[in-house]
Design an enzyme around this catalytic site. Sequence first.
Site, PDB file in Angstrom:
ATOM      1  N   HIS A 130      -4.000   4.947   4.199  1.00  0.00           N
ATOM      2  CA  HIS A 130      -4.632   3.719   3.727  1.00  0.00           C
ATOM      3  C   HIS A 130      -3.936   2.458   4.233  1.00  0.00           C
ATOM      4  O   HIS A 130      -4.573   1.545   4.781  1.00  0.00           O
ATOM      5  CB  HIS A 130      -4.641   3.762   2.199  1.00  0.00           C
ATOM      6  N   ASP A 159       0.820  -1.204   0.000  1.00  0.00           N
ATOM      7  CA  ASP A 159       0.000   0.000   0.000  1.00  0.00           C
ATOM      8  C   ASP A 159       0.857   1.258   0.000  1.00  0.00           C
ATOM      9  O   ASP A 159       1.914   1.288  -0.620  1.00  0.00           O
ATOM     10  CB  ASP A 159      -0.941  -0.033   1.210  1.00  0.00           C
ATOM     11  N   SER A 200     -11.427  -1.884   0.256  1.00  0.00           N
ATOM     12  CA  SER A 200     -10.131  -1.718   0.922  1.00  0.00           C
ATOM     13  C   SER A 200     -10.161  -2.290   2.323  1.00  0.00           C
ATOM     14  O   SER A 200      -9.170  -2.836   2.813  1.00  0.00           O
ATOM     15  CB  SER A 200      -9.778  -0.232   1.013  1.00  0.00           C
TER      16      SER A 200
END
Length: 753
Positions: free
Chosen positions: A208, A167, A382
Amino acid sequence: MGRRAWTLQCTAFSLFCAWCAMNSVKAKKQFVNEWAAEIPGGPEAASAIAQELGYDLLGQIGSLENHYLFKHRNHPRRSRRSALHITKRLSDDDRVIWAEQQYEKERSKRSVLRDSALDLFNDPMWNQQWYLQDTRMTATLPKLDLHVIPVWQKGITGKGVVITVLDDGLEWNHTDIYANYDPEASYDFNDNDHDPFPRYDLINENKHGTRCAGEIAMQANNHKCGVGVAYNSKVGGIRMLDGIVTDAIEASLIGFNPGHVDIYSASWGPNDDGKTVEGPGRLAQKAFEYGVKQGRQGKGSIFVWASGNGGRQGDNCDCDGYTDSIYTISINSASQQGLSPWYAEKCSSTLATSYSSGDYTDQRITSADLHNDCTETHTGTSASAPLAAGIFALALEANPNLTWRDMQHLVVWTSEYDPLANNPGWKKNGAGLMVNSRFGFGLLNAKALVDLADPSTWSSVPEKKECVVKDNDFEPRALKANGEVIIEIPTRACEGQENAIKSLEHVQFEATIEYSRRGDLHVTLTSAAGTSTVLLAERERDTSPNGFKNWDFMSVHTWGENPIGTWTLRIADMSGRIQNEGRIVTWKLILHGTSSQPEHMKQPRVYTSYNTVQNDRRGVEKVVDSGEEQPTQEGLDENAQASQSPSGSGVGGRRDELAEGAPSEAMLRLLQSAFSKNSPSKQSPKKPPSAKPNIPYENFYEALERLNKPSQLKDSEDSLYNDYVDGFYNTKPYKHRDDRLLQALVDLLREEN
């Protein structure tokens, strides 16, 4: 009253209480029709006594010599009173040393007595992790958990398993992650160093990866944030999204330290804009192949991929070569309502589903956040993929010898159809498995998966075989608007050869298709067993004239079927755009599977009720595959039936019903909140919102209707309104999707006032 008299009264009262207590205890006993007796004469004497006194001899009691169990022929099975006369007659026999009527004894397991799930951990956000424990406060909500707690109660928490999150970096010094951080599973491919720490900015753009890692490995009982699914696993971070990404970089991260890393979790992919067709490059593809062959000391790396957030853009994850890969476990999302959320994509490659965010008012996912903070607003597919990765880590702790294909079989065989059965599109394939283009084989069930993976009973699946079916004499066939090309594909599935297949896993249809407007194509494959699968649904925003070049459309919908027979491929364009034209140039059907049936599949899959409490909301009729949208509810108006339109502005690579009468009060409060944004006087926290803002109901419904009309959306690149839903979802009470959609609704209402 004298002291002596008082003492006598107290004594009498005490004796009376003791007598009552004794009789109360006796009254609580449940005597059964069984007598135990000690008889030195052995089995012959016991048999004679039974015959003489009207008993049935049940046999010797365990390994106790000369001790026997009897059942009286004329006595009830259970009674609150002992049969003293029967016992006396038995014990008075000279051949009997001792006799006693048996009664039920209450016994408790001496496992650790646990408090409620809410009290398992001291982490402050644990009670907000609704997807790990059933915390529903509303009777209308379905059962909400992934059955992780029973696995933890076995002592399985991810110990010894390493997961890396591919990520935008990992805040590894976060106090809820640091104890589980693994530097050997980490690297920064953006700056080419060993520190994956994210780059800070004013908008926390690079949160994230930290959020995804927290879902997996947040520490338990440390008074911080929440609890990770595999809270004793080790987690690393690969920083790669905060910079230029190339095929070489992707190959490097997909193949990063495969002898050490067990699971790779990725919540990104090509742009979910409804018009992109892209997959792994040559190098990344080779990295996947190397990982499943050499990773984990030859057992194969586990690749977990988020299926994509392009639902509003009308995207289809069959056009994403990462989720469409046979080497990845593609995970989609279900909302707190047990429905497909607005952002979810549909495709034939999704293997299973986990929970995530849903409508505007639904709860989201809890995790660690940047700056040593916590969040309860993680969203999208996600958030679903890391939950799945955590569950797979639990399975690997239970059985470290699982192969990459074992894991896929476990997912297929244990995922739950029942909690998502309210959604349309479910079908039973030729092997008896329930499958859906939105949810794959259903909601992940950690307990069932780990139980099936038990190394004492699990048999690894047979060796993988691959059989290619093609027509060497095939000539390109033309296709035009409102036309269809049908290709019959008879096959013996390499019968009689070393690579013969009798039990399917993945099926790939590799094709080169030239077409003037790619997004108008609809591709359906029907197996020899009769299972119809949509390999490609129309994508309104995909106006590309490039078609498909050797593209692999992959399906898991025929898993477990015998492939022998005739398959049927249909490629159609029903758009009505008369200028469309093209041709099917080449094709081949690639069958993946085994020459013998896996051991766990030799008995049919049995589906049991996942949630017996919440079945009153059921009532979904059997429908065709979700890609072939057919309304499943009565009373749909024309606009609702037609509402499958293109979507709005593109999103990044991360995979972050109109009721009769008045709108609900909750809806009106949301609208009033939005109306108040432009008026400072109404923003004062001291002034509570009125119960019902002055919005004419007819305008309210007109705005909702306009949101769902395809005519408002056609060929619009900037539309915000597409819900990417079929007729079924349009009959549901309207739910706001996000702040932008809410504002769009408000703007429409303002136009009329």
